[in-house]
Motif scaffolding. Structure first.
Motif, PDB file in Angstrom:
ATOM      1  N   HIS A 299      -1.832  -7.834  -4.417  1.00  0.00           N
ATOM      2  CA  HIS A 299      -1.901  -6.539  -3.931  1.00  0.00           C
ATOM      3  C   HIS A 299       0.241  -5.955  -3.274  1.00  0.00           C
ATOM      4  CE1 HIS A 299      -5.264  -4.163  -5.703  1.00  0.00           C
ATOM      5  NE2 HIS A 299      -5.116  -5.017  -6.616  1.00  0.00           N
ATOM      6  N   ARG A 300       1.037  -6.421  -4.281  1.00  0.00           N
ATOM      7  CA  ARG A 300       2.608  -6.578  -2.927  1.00  0.00           C
ATOM      8  C   ARG A 300       2.667  -5.058  -2.614  1.00  0.00           C
ATOM      9  NH1 ARG A 300       7.557  -7.095  -5.092  1.00  0.00           N
ATOM     10  NH2 ARG A 300       6.462  -7.271  -7.305  1.00  0.00           N
ATOM     11  N   CYS A 301       3.556  -4.781  -1.953  1.00  0.00           N
ATOM     12  CA  CYS A 301       3.050  -2.900  -1.652  1.00  0.00           C
ATOM     13  C   CYS A 301       4.153  -2.728  -2.618  1.00  0.00           C
ATOM     14  CB  CYS A 301       4.121  -2.899   0.144  1.00  0.00           C
ATOM     15  SG  CYS A 301       5.459  -3.782   0.526  1.00  0.00           S
TER      16      CYS A 301
ATOM     17  N   CYS B 230       8.996  -2.606   0.404  1.00  0.00           N
ATOM     18  CA  CYS B 230       9.938  -3.304   0.880  1.00  0.00           C
ATOM     19  C   CYS B 230      10.845  -4.133   0.883  1.00  0.00           C
ATOM     20  CB  CYS B 230       8.578  -4.322   1.715  1.00  0.00           C
ATOM     21  SG  CYS B 230       8.322  -5.904   1.114  1.00  0.00           S
TER      22      CYS B 230
ATOM     23  N   CYS C 212      10.236  -6.393  -1.524  1.00  0.00           N
ATOM     24  CA  CYS C 212       9.728  -6.275  -3.326  1.00  0.00           C
ATOM     25  C   CYS C 212      11.007  -5.679  -3.795  1.00  0.00           C
ATOM     26  CB  CYS C 212       8.485  -5.503  -2.739  1.00  0.00           C
ATOM     27  SG  CYS C 212       6.877  -6.024  -2.399  1.00  0.00           S
TER      28      CYS C 212
ATOM     29  N   CYS D   6       6.504 -10.334   0.130  1.00  0.00           N
ATOM     30  CA  CYS D   6       6.282  -8.971   0.594  1.00  0.00           C
ATOM     31  C   CYS D   6       5.148  -9.544   2.693  1.00  0.00           C
ATOM     32  CB  CYS D   6       5.010  -8.552  -0.125  1.00  0.00           C
ATOM     33  SG  CYS D   6       4.150  -6.932  -0.012  1.00  0.00           S
TER      34      CYS D   6
ATOM     35  N   ASN E 282       3.438  -7.328   3.327  1.00  0.00           N
ATOM     36  CA  ASN E 282       2.189  -6.403   3.353  1.00  0.00           C
ATOM     37  C   ASN E 282       1.418  -6.447   2.312  1.00  0.00           C
ATOM     38  OD1 ASN E 282       3.488  -4.412   5.543  1.00  0.00           O
ATOM     39  ND2 ASN E 282       5.777  -3.989   3.491  1.00  0.00           N
TER      40      ASN E 282
END
Length: 367
Positions: free
Chosen positions: A97-99, A102, A105, A115, A117
């Motif tokens: 679950h990368r954001c 950002c 990403c 990433c 986040n």
């Protein structure tokens, strides 16, 4: 597909600095996130980072199922995942679950795994692959080429993509030279083969007979025994690089002198890609200041680079040297071998023997 059981066997970290607890735990995936998949693990591999997890270095919440190197078969797919379906053979990405928004990403492909986040990493702060089933992010996983076996694939999930990412960051062209410090280890022997497939001249540096032998098997152009001392190592590398040193060097050894050796064998103005993760990295200032050696840290790499890596593995018949153990109960034996100093390649755990047998019956020549 067979019915998914309510419980499964797994190897968990339940207390730091203690052996894994191998026991039954609830099978995950009943309430699957829309972007996730449930994978029936075929093979899981042991990685250096697993030891950092058990030592408590990674800040892992306990209990946690170990291993972030897995391959297996999709048995359940989240509603938002369209690229995969039940029955697909996949490489399980450790990234979860990368954001997606950002700077990392949306930046260059090779760095998207950074990433800040991210939702977690399998086997590090989320349950991983030493289990009969695991939940993975369907946006991060890769479909396996038909001729890439589960046993070859599992170590590629971290070891493979890590050394591949280092080669990408080295920025070399076919015909140039790369030195690999630790060239006969779990990452190094893959790096040797990847580099040869990319048309590079490969200098493998290592300090164990088993490692030097594996480097030779994997096609290294030059072998250098690190036990001969730094001056001799530099002399040997210069001898095969026109007196200049390697165009770039990858360091995958965490020995206290490895980074300094890596810098010393690199040509002036060249790049040392530091992949190994010792507590401290020590390089004499003369290498950085007088010779302009640039050190580039490198972690793993992105899904896009993983797909490129798998294509190279498939087309060039890249071989992962594996030491196979049958069943999760044998994880302690795999750890013992890894710590023996006599191992060549990677220890892997065969978790789903039926999946392995089905590969053998397929008629496809596997790598």
């Amino acid at each position: 597909m067979a019915k998914i059981p309510d419980q499964m066997l797994a190897a968990q970290v339940v207390e730091f600095k203690k052996p894994y607890k191998i026991h039954k735990v609830p099978t995950p995936g009943k309430d699957l996130n829309e972007y996730d998949m449930l994978v029936k693990v075929a093979v899981a591999s042991l990685c250096h980072t697993d030891g950092m997890v058990t030592e408590g270095i990674m800040g892992t919440p306990l209990p946690c199922i170990a291993s972030h190197e897995g391959s297996g078969t999709v048995v359940k797919v989240g509603s938002a995942i369209k690229e995969f379906e039940v029955g697909d053979r996949v490489l399980c990405s450790l990234t979860y679950h990368r954001c997606g928004v950002c700077a990392d990403c949306t930046g260059p492909e090779v760095g998207r795994q950074y990433c800040p986040n991210v939702g977690g990493y399998l086997g590090v702060n989320r349950d991983g692959s030493f289990a009969e089933y695991e939940v993975v992010d369907g946006r991060e996983c890769c479909l396996l080429p038909d001729n890439v076996s589960f046993e070859t694939a599992a170590p590629l999930a971290c070891a493979g993509i890590t050394v591949w990412g280092g080669l990408v960051r080295a920025g070399l062209k076919a015909g140039e030279s790369v030195a690999i410090v630790g060239g006969g280890g779990g990452l190094g022997h893959l790096g040797v083969q990847f580099a040869k497939a990319l048309g590079l001249n490969v200098i493998a540096i290592d300090a164990r007979e088993e490692a030097l032998s594996l480097s030779r098997e994997c096609g290294a152009d030059t072998l250098v025994d690190a036990r001969s001392g730094k001056e001799k190592v530099v002399e040997e590398v210069k001898k095969v690089t026109g007196g200049q040193g390697a165009d770039a060097t990858l360091n995958v050894s965490d020995h206290e002198s490895a980074a300094a050796t890596g810098a010393a064998v690199t040509k002036m103005h060249g790049v040392l890609v530091q992949i190994a993760q010792p507590t401290n990295i020590s390089v004499p200032f003369q290498e950085l200041v007088f010779r302009d050696i640039r050190i580039h840290g490198s972690l793993t790499s992105s899904r896009g680079e993983c797909l490129k890596m798998l294509d190279v593995v498939s087309r060039h018949n890249i071989k992962v040297k594996t030491n196979a153990f049958n069943g999760i109960q044998e994880v302690p034996k795999a750890i013992e071998l890894a710590h023996s100093g006599k191992m060549q390649g990677k220890p892997v755990i065969i978790i789903n023997q039926e999946a392995i047998e089905n590969e053998r019956k397929s008629g496809i020549k596997m790598v």
